[in-house]
Design a protein around this motif. Structure first.
Motif, mmCIF file in Angstrom:
data_model
loop_
_atom_site.group_PDB
_atom_site.id
_atom_site.type_symbol
_atom_site.label_atom_id
_atom_site.label_comp_id
_atom_site.label_asym_id
_atom_site.label_seq_id
_atom_site.Cartn_x
_atom_site.Cartn_y
_atom_site.Cartn_z
ATOM 1 N N LEU A 95 -0.870 -4.542 -1.816
ATOM 2 C CA LEU A 95 -1.569 -3.712 -2.799
ATOM 3 C C LEU A 95 -2.460 -4.554 -3.707
ATOM 4 O O LEU A 95 -3.514 -4.113 -4.132
ATOM 5 C CB LEU A 95 -0.551 -2.927 -3.630
ATOM 6 N N GLU B 275 -7.047 2.588 3.208
ATOM 7 C CA GLU B 275 -6.972 3.570 2.114
ATOM 8 C C GLU B 275 -7.718 2.994 0.913
ATOM 9 O O GLU B 275 -7.513 1.844 0.524
ATOM 10 C CB GLU B 275 -5.516 3.850 1.752
ATOM 11 N N CYS C 140 -7.018 -0.968 1.303
ATOM 12 C CA CYS C 140 -5.895 -1.544 2.041
ATOM 13 C C CYS C 140 -6.432 -2.257 3.272
ATOM 14 O O CYS C 140 -7.261 -1.719 4.007
ATOM 15 C CB CYS C 140 -4.909 -0.449 2.442
ATOM 16 N N MET D 15 -8.446 2.225 -2.797
ATOM 17 C CA MET D 15 -7.573 2.083 -3.965
ATOM 18 C C MET D 15 -8.323 1.793 -5.260
ATOM 19 O O MET D 15 -7.702 1.722 -6.310
ATOM 20 C CB MET D 15 -6.578 0.935 -3.746
ATOM 21 N N TRP E 191 -1.342 7.852 -6.257
ATOM 22 C CA TRP E 191 -1.702 8.149 -4.867
ATOM 23 C C TRP E 191 -0.923 9.364 -4.357
ATOM 24 O O TRP E 191 -1.494 10.261 -3.756
ATOM 25 C CB TRP E 191 -1.425 6.931 -3.980
ATOM 26 N N CYS F 226 0.850 -1.192 0.000
ATOM 27 C CA CYS F 226 0.000 0.000 0.000
ATOM 28 C C CYS F 226 0.885 1.241 0.000
ATOM 29 O O CYS F 226 1.801 1.351 0.816
ATOM 30 C CB CYS F 226 -0.886 -0.016 1.246
#
Length: 131
Positions: free
Chosen positions: A34, A50, A45, A52, A119, A26
């Motif tokens: 990831l 988070e 994540c 994604m 990101w 991540c």
């Protein structure tokens, strides 16, 4: 003063994010995986949560993989063929295996780095909370 705080909030370190992406972790926390499979990016994540799913890596990793593998293997192929003059079938077999192996190694790492770049630069919906 508020402007400086806002600028710090928006700033994300690019180099650590790229290294985390290269390691297929991540880009935010560096702990969670990831990918859920070979090239499938997780929606979220597992460690820092988070989001994604809105990444847009598209054909970038494949293009970069072809570019790198081609620029490494083509000169090596020519040098090997003219320096040692081996049987063409042997050269084709060895370099086919080498190209496939290098491509399989680079593709997920480059995809991770591209997702991490997006990101870090807050592209394509990555503008949420900071890490």
């Amino acid at each position: 003063m508020a402007r400086d705080i806002l600028a710090e909030e928006l700033e994300r370190e690019l180099k650590p994010a790229l290294l985390r992406g290269w390691r297929r972790r991540c880009p935010s926390c560096g702990q969670g995986p990831l990918f859920s499979s070979y090239l499938k990016v997780r929606d979220e994540c597992a460690v820092c949560h988070e989001h994604m799913s809105h990444h847009r890596a598209d054909d970038g990793p494949a293009y970069l993989t072809i570019l790198i593998v081609g620029h490494l293997m083509a000169p090596l192929l020519l040098w090997t063929f003219f320096e040692f003059e081996p049987d063409p079938l042997v050269v084709a077999t060895i370099f086919t295996i080498g190209c496939v192996a290098l491509s399989l190694y680079l593709l997920p790492r480059l995809k991770g780095a591209i997702v991490a770049l997006q990101w870090a630069k807050r592209m394509h919906g990555f503008g949420g909370r900071t890490a």
